[in-house]
Every structure is written in structure tokens, then in C-alpha cells.
Design a protein around this motif. Sequence first.
Motif, short mmCIF file in Angstrom:
data_model
loop_
_atom_site.label_atom_id
_atom_site.label_comp_id
_atom_site.label_asym_id
_atom_site.label_seq_id
_atom_site.Cartn_x
_atom_site.Cartn_y
_atom_site.Cartn_z
N TYR A 41 0.82 -1.15 -0.21
CA TYR A 41 -0.07 0.02 -0.02
C TYR A 41 0.78 1.25 0.22
O TYR A 41 0.64 2.16 -0.94
CB TYR A 41 -0.77 0.01 1.19
CG TYR A 41 -1.52 1.30 1.67
CD1 TYR A 41 -2.63 1.76 0.74
CD2 TYR A 41 -0.96 2.13 2.76
CE1 TYR A 41 -2.99 3.19 1.34
CE2 TYR A 41 -1.59 3.29 3.10
CZ TYR A 41 -2.63 4.00 2.37
OH TYR A 41 -3.12 5.07 2.57
N ASP A 57 2.57 1.70 -3.41
CA ASP A 57 1.41 2.16 -4.35
C ASP A 57 1.02 3.99 -4.06
O ASP A 57 1.04 4.23 -4.97
CB ASP A 57 0.42 1.47 -4.17
CG ASP A 57 0.46 0.09 -5.11
OD1 ASP A 57 1.41 -0.11 -5.68
OD2 ASP A 57 -0.52 -0.84 -4.94
N ARG A 82 -0.07 4.70 -7.61
CA ARG A 82 -0.57 3.85 -8.22
C ARG A 82 -2.03 3.43 -7.25
O ARG A 82 -2.78 2.63 -7.73
CB ARG A 82 0.06 2.35 -8.26
CG ARG A 82 1.19 2.23 -9.37
CD ARG A 82 1.88 0.69 -9.22
NE ARG A 82 2.43 0.57 -7.93
CZ ARG A 82 3.59 0.39 -7.69
NH1 ARG A 82 4.60 0.99 -8.62
NH2 ARG A 82 4.27 0.39 -6.64
#
Length: 275
Positions: free
Chosen positions: A253, A256, A261
Motif C-alpha cells: 500500500y 503504491d 498507483r
Amino acid sequence: MSATGQSKRLAVPDIAARKGREPVAVLTAYTVSMARLLDPHVEVLLVGDSLGMVLYGFDSTLPVTLDMMIAHGGAVVRGSSRACVVVDMPWASYQESREQAFRNAARILAETGCAAVKLEGGEEMAETVDFLVRRGIPVMGHVGLTPQAVNALGGYRARGRSDAEQAKILSDARAVAEAGAFALVVEGVVEPLARAVTEAVPCVTIGIGASAACDGQVLVSDDLLGLYGAFTPKFVRRYAELGPVIGEAAAAYAADVRARRFPGAEHVFAARKAS
Ligand SMILES: Nc1nc(=O)c2c([nH]1)NC[C@@H]1CN(c3ccc(C(=O)N[C@@H](CCC(=O)O)C(=O)O)cc3)CN21
Ligand SMILES: CC(C)C(=O)C(=O)O
Ligand SMILES: [Mg+2]
């Protein structure tokens, strides 16, 4: 199914009736999410005062308060529908007098909706157990390694290695059972003593670090799931290693987020409703 169409929760007599039959499976739960996950699989969810060490980072269970036990007890009752929920009475909420014990046990039952309370101790608590049971409060006892007595015991070491200690724990178990406890946690004792206690009392014995000779078993869920890092007692079997799973999810997480992302287009609210 009951008249209201709800399937029925296991009650204290259903647990008591397991003596000499199929062993009783007990796990701790402190939160709604864990209660929901464990509820279909065990007969009893124990809201243990171990939450002081596992959730709050204290180095013993002594700082745990009645308000903490009531808050977590209510969460576990709301998160479960099948299991019998038992809530630990915290340190200093029941040792002063049988009236103090009744008042605080009644608050736990009324404010959480749980089925029973658990309290630690032997012969010295028998009068209190009798007082509660006669007034409609089911009690689970707890003998052997009683963590609330850590200062008196000098640590969390196994109990019942000397003849005198064996005799004392056996008479503690008899006294609490005789006073009307429906079940008895037997913690951290040598196997011959666990067997002797289980044979001596009419109520179900629930072992933790007390061998397979007991009528049931309990473990701290965070220990068997590999979620608790501070220590792993010798009596724990790790059925999962969730610590690294959670670490990997958090790392993915965070990576990202840094790379933009996450969030993706599918996670974003549209600016205007399509007309
Ligand atoms: N996470 C957790 N699991 C438990 O089983 C548990 C708690 N917390 N908190 C409340 C009590 C405390 N318990 C404990 C705590 C430590 C040991 C422990 O470290 N035992 C060592 C031996 C210690 C010694 O000999 O001094 C062991 O190897 O099992 C055991 C039980 C059991 N309960
Ligand atoms: C381990 C069980 C028996 C307990 O008392 C607790 O979790 O507090
Ligand atoms: Mg406890």
C-alpha cells in the motif's frame, strides 16, 4: 432456531454439558472483527484481561480496568451470534468483598450482554463464587498460573511441580467447583495435576499450558495467529503467521501511494452525476 428466527447462541448449560464428551474449544477475542471471524468455530469466546498486554502493551494484566473489559466485552457480543461469551473480571474488581464482586459482575453482564464472568483464585474466592452463582451470575473459575497474582508468584512459571503446590491447586479447584463454577480454566500446570483436577471436579476444565487431559482448551488468538510479537509462551502452537502478511500488505500500500498507483480511477468519486 428460536421464535424470532434467530439461531440460538450457546448458553452456559450447553458448555457445562460437555464434561466427559467432546472437548470444548475456546479462543480469546477483544474486537468485533475478530469475534466475527472466530464465532462460527469455537464454543466460547473469552474476552480475556490478556488484552491489557496484547492490545494495550502493559507488561502485566494488572492495569486493566472494568471500563476496558466492558468496552471490549460489548464489542465481542455484538460481533458474535453463536458462541457463549465470557468476560474476565479485571484485577481489583472482585477481590475486596463478595458485594464488590457482585456489583461489578452485574455491570459486566448488564452492559455487555455476555453470558458469564471469569475470575481468578482458589479457596479464598470460593465464598465469592457461591455468592454470584446463587444470584444468577454464572462464573468460570481460573486456577494454577493466575496472571493477576504475578507479583505473588514471582513470574509466569509453570505451577504444580512440588507436592505442596499440587495439593494446594487441587484444593483450590475443588473449592471453586464446589462453590458452583460451571467451568474452570486450569493454566500452566504439569500434566498429572491437570488430570487430577479434571477427574476431581464435576465442571468442565479448560486448559492453557495444562496438557490434553483437560475437558477443553483455550489460547490467546493473537498468539496462535502469529499476531503478538512480545513473547510466545511454550504452550502456544502457531496455526498461522499473520504478522508478515500484514507487513507485506502495508508495504505494498505504501509503495503504491508513493508511486501514485493507489487510488485508481475506480476508487474515485465522479465529479458530476451522469445526466
Ligand atoms: N499473549 C498472551 N498470551 C498468554 O497466554 C497470556 C497473556 N498474553 N497475558 C496473560 C497471561 C500471561 N501468560 C503468560 C505470560 C508469559 C509466559 C512466559 O513467558 N512463559 C515462559 C516461561 C517463563 C518463566 O519460566 O519465567 C515460557 O517459556 O512459556 C507464559 C504465560 C499467559 N497469558
Ligand atoms: C488465557 C485466558 C485463560 C485468560 O485468562 C486471558 O486471556 O486473559
Ligand atoms: Mg485472564
